[in-house]
Design a protein around this motif. Structure first.
Motif, PDB file in Angstrom:
ATOM      1  N   VAL A  56      27.736  36.151  40.754  1.00  0.00           N
ATOM      2  CA  VAL A  56      28.866  35.303  41.154  1.00  0.00           C
ATOM      3  C   VAL A  56      29.980  35.426  40.114  1.00  0.00           C
ATOM      4  CG1 VAL A  56      29.629  32.916  41.537  1.00  0.00           C
ATOM      5  CG2 VAL A  56      27.404  33.678  42.400  1.00  0.00           C
ATOM      6  N   ILE A  57      31.213  35.587  40.599  1.00  0.00           N
ATOM      7  CA  ILE A  57      32.383  35.567  39.723  1.00  0.00           C
ATOM      8  C   ILE A  57      32.768  34.117  39.482  1.00  0.00           C
ATOM      9  CG2 ILE A  57      34.824  36.173  39.485  1.00  0.00           C
ATOM     10  CD1 ILE A  57      34.285  38.530  41.373  1.00  0.00           C
ATOM     11  N   SER A  58      32.906  33.753  38.213  1.00  0.00           N
ATOM     12  CA  SER A  58      33.336  32.404  37.855  1.00  0.00           C
ATOM     13  C   SER A  58      34.705  32.482  37.192  1.00  0.00           C
ATOM     14  CB  SER A  58      32.330  31.762  36.892  1.00  0.00           C
ATOM     15  OG  SER A  58      32.745  30.450  36.528  1.00  0.00           O
ATOM     16  N   ILE A  59      35.639  31.669  37.675  1.00  0.00           N
ATOM     17  CA  ILE A  59      37.002  31.643  37.151  1.00  0.00           C
ATOM     18  C   ILE A  59      37.298  30.219  36.670  1.00  0.00           C
ATOM     19  CG2 ILE A  59      39.442  31.989  37.689  1.00  0.00           C
ATOM     20  CD1 ILE A  59      38.621  34.038  39.762  1.00  0.00           C
ATOM     21  N   LYS A  60      37.735  30.101  35.428  1.00  0.00           N
ATOM     22  CA  LYS A  60      37.882  28.778  34.807  1.00  0.00           C
ATOM     23  C   LYS A  60      39.007  27.936  35.409  1.00  0.00           C
ATOM     24  CE  LYS A  60      35.782  29.416  30.276  1.00  0.00           C
ATOM     25  NZ  LYS A  60      35.999  29.339  28.809  1.00  0.00           N
ATOM     26  N   GLY A  61      40.087  28.577  35.825  1.00  0.00           N
ATOM     27  CA  GLY A  61      41.221  27.812  36.354  1.00  0.00           C
ATOM     28  C   GLY A  61      42.294  27.550  35.319  1.00  0.00           C
ATOM     29  N   GLU A  62      41.939  27.574  34.063  1.00  0.00           N
ATOM     30  CA  GLU A  62      42.886  27.421  32.964  1.00  0.00           C
ATOM     31  C   GLU A  62      42.485  28.388  31.851  1.00  0.00           C
ATOM     32  OE1 GLU A  62      42.919  23.381  31.656  1.00  0.00           O
ATOM     33  OE2 GLU A  62      43.890  22.643  33.486  1.00  0.00           O
ATOM     34  N   PRO A  63      43.434  29.119  31.275  1.00  0.00           N
ATOM     35  CA  PRO A  63      44.865  29.142  31.592  1.00  0.00           C
ATOM     36  C   PRO A  63      45.151  29.803  32.937  1.00  0.00           C
ATOM     37  CG  PRO A  63      44.358  30.379  29.554  1.00  0.00           C
ATOM     38  CD  PRO A  63      43.087  30.006  30.177  1.00  0.00           C
ATOM     39  N   LEU A  64      46.414  29.684  33.350  1.00  0.00           N
ATOM     40  CA  LEU A  64      46.891  30.317  34.571  1.00  0.00           C
ATOM     41  C   LEU A  64      46.780  31.837  34.440  1.00  0.00           C
ATOM     42  CD1 LEU A  64      48.449  29.867  37.309  1.00  0.00           C
ATOM     43  CD2 LEU A  64      50.532  30.170  35.974  1.00  0.00           C
ATOM     44  N   GLY A  65      46.433  32.494  35.535  1.00  0.00           N
ATOM     45  CA  GLY A  65      46.370  33.950  35.540  1.00  0.00           C
ATOM     46  C   GLY A  65      45.676  34.463  36.780  1.00  0.00           C
ATOM     47  N   TYR A  66      45.261  35.731  36.736  1.00  0.00           N
ATOM     48  CA  TYR A  66      44.547  36.313  37.871  1.00  0.00           C
ATOM     49  C   TYR A  66      43.863  37.605  37.430  1.00  0.00           C
ATOM     50  CZ  TYR A  66      48.795  39.222  38.259  1.00  0.00           C
ATOM     51  OH  TYR A  66      49.849  40.062  37.996  1.00  0.00           O
ATOM     52  N   MET A  67      42.869  38.007  38.181  1.00  0.00           N
ATOM     53  CA  MET A  67      42.234  39.308  38.024  1.00  0.00           C
ATOM     54  C   MET A  67      42.600  40.131  39.252  1.00  0.00           C
ATOM     55  SD  MET A  67      38.276  38.052  38.668  1.00  0.00           S
ATOM     56  CE  MET A  67      37.593  39.588  39.334  1.00  0.00           C
ATOM     57  N   TYR A  68      42.750  41.443  39.068  1.00  0.00           N
ATOM     58  CA  TYR A  68      43.151  42.270  40.223  1.00  0.00           C
ATOM     59  C   TYR A  68      42.469  43.626  40.165  1.00  0.00           C
ATOM     60  CZ  TYR A  68      46.487  44.725  37.156  1.00  0.00           C
ATOM     61  OH  TYR A  68      47.075  45.459  36.146  1.00  0.00           O
ATOM     62  N   THR A  69      42.242  44.202  41.339  1.00  0.00           N
ATOM     63  CA  THR A  69      41.544  45.475  41.439  1.00  0.00           C
ATOM     64  C   THR A  69      42.369  46.595  40.822  1.00  0.00           C
ATOM     65  OG1 THR A  69      42.491  45.853  43.639  1.00  0.00           O
ATOM     66  CG2 THR A  69      40.326  44.801  43.537  1.00  0.00           C
ATOM     67  N   LYS A  70      41.684  47.541  40.183  1.00  0.00           N
ATOM     68  CA  LYS A  70      42.367  48.713  39.657  1.00  0.00           C
ATOM     69  C   LYS A  70      42.860  49.614  40.803  1.00  0.00           C
ATOM     70  CE  LYS A  70      39.854  48.683  35.281  1.00  0.00           C
ATOM     71  NZ  LYS A  70      38.946  49.409  34.362  1.00  0.00           N
ATOM     72  N   GLU A  71      42.171  49.548  41.913  1.00  0.00           N
ATOM     73  CA  GLU A  71      42.518  50.354  43.082  1.00  0.00           C
ATOM     74  C   GLU A  71      43.455  49.586  44.008  1.00  0.00           C
ATOM     75  OE1 GLU A  71      40.135  52.581  46.783  1.00  0.00           O
ATOM     76  OE2 GLU A  71      39.049  51.912  45.002  1.00  0.00           O
ATOM     77  N   LYS A  72      44.305  50.314  44.739  1.00  0.00           N
ATOM     78  CA  LYS A  72      45.151  49.715  45.767  1.00  0.00           C
ATOM     79  C   LYS A  72      44.489  49.898  47.135  1.00  0.00           C
ATOM     80  CE  LYS A  72      49.689  50.213  43.568  1.00  0.00           C
ATOM     81  NZ  LYS A  72      51.063  50.756  43.729  1.00  0.00           N
ATOM     82  N   TYR A  73      44.807  48.975  48.058  1.00  0.00           N
ATOM     83  CA  TYR A  73      44.211  49.012  49.382  1.00  0.00           C
ATOM     84  C   TYR A  73      45.282  48.835  50.451  1.00  0.00           C
ATOM     85  CZ  TYR A  73      39.841  48.365  46.846  1.00  0.00           C
ATOM     86  OH  TYR A  73      38.783  48.529  45.990  1.00  0.00           O
ATOM     87  N   GLY A  74      45.139  49.578  51.535  1.00  0.00           N
ATOM     88  CA  GLY A  74      45.992  49.428  52.709  1.00  0.00           C
ATOM     89  C   GLY A  74      45.137  49.580  53.959  1.00  0.00           C
ATOM     90  N   ASN A  75      45.506  48.935  55.050  1.00  0.00           N
ATOM     91  CA  ASN A  75      44.725  48.952  56.294  1.00  0.00           C
ATOM     92  C   ASN A  75      43.255  48.624  56.008  1.00  0.00           C
ATOM     93  OD1 ASN A  75      46.958  49.549  57.790  1.00  0.00           O
ATOM     94  ND2 ASN A  75      46.419  51.676  58.181  1.00  0.00           N
TER      95      ASN A  75
END
Length: 210
Positions: A56-75
């Motif tokens: 399970v991925i756990s995200i604290k909520g603080e500080p503000l931010g985000y994680m993002y995939t190294k790959e791009k996706y379309g369709n």
């Protein structure tokens, strides 16, 4: 009528591109090696906000931010589950990220904030063709919103919710627990996928892309 036509177009396109496609896990259940991290003002290392335990991925909520995939996706069709660790607060799933800026990317947020799951939030100058200024407003808000179509379909705090997001040639549909909550179209047709840290602790699991 316009919404019905959009739904038909998306369904037909999904049938065409989905034949023979297999699900691809974008989270391996062990670590976050195929993700990048953004933390507001680089206040702390990403691994202090985003972590993995027992699949399970756990995200604290603080500080503000985000994680993002190294790959791009379309369709694609993205399916995932999320739940609040404690109090139901705020988070989001980002799609079609063009620019992973700090602290908000240029991209579309599929809102997860309690009671608003399924809203679209237009981040950092991004746009959707269906967005219009609210009546009486002459200046574009900092975070424009296209509200969800149905009453909340979220489950009680602590239970796992399902979210499904389809993107077909820029046409986006969002389902929360199998209820269609929103549809819109973007000129951007490919981008990174992200999970937000904002407000409070949230967990994600079973992230797959088709």
């Amino acid at each position: 009528m316009q919404t019905t036509k959009l739904s038909i177009v998306i369904l037909f396109a999904l049938l065409l591109i989905g034949c023979g496609q297999q699900a691809k896990k974008i989270f391996n259940g062990k670590d976050l090696k195929n993700w990048n991290f953004v933390v507001e003002n680089n206040a702390v290392p990403g691994d202090q906000v985003f972590s993995v335990k027992e699949g399970v991925i756990s995200i604290k909520g603080e500080p503000l931010g985000y994680m993002y995939t190294k790959e791009k996706y379309g369709n694609f069709t993205l399916e995932l589950e999320y739940r609040w660790e404690g109090e139901a607060t705020n988070s989001g799933v980002f799609i079609l990220i063009e620019d992973p800026a700090n602290p908000f990317p240029r991209g579309i947020e599929c809102q997860l904030a309690a009671g608003k799951a399924g809203d679209f939030v237009l981040l950092n100058g991004s746009d959707l063709n269906e967005y219009t200024l609210p009546e009486g407003i002459t200046e574009r808000p900092k975070f424009p919103v296209i509200g969800k179509m149905q009453p909340s379909s979220e489950k009680p705090t602590g239970e796992w919710n399902k979210m499904k997001i389809t993107v077909v040639d820029g046409a986006i549909s969002v389902y929360v627990n199998d209820i269609l909550q929103n549809q819109a179209t973007s000129k951007v047709k490919e981008g990174h996928i992200g999970l937000q840290s904002e407000g409070g602790k949230v967990e994600f699991r079973n992230l797959e892309v088709r």
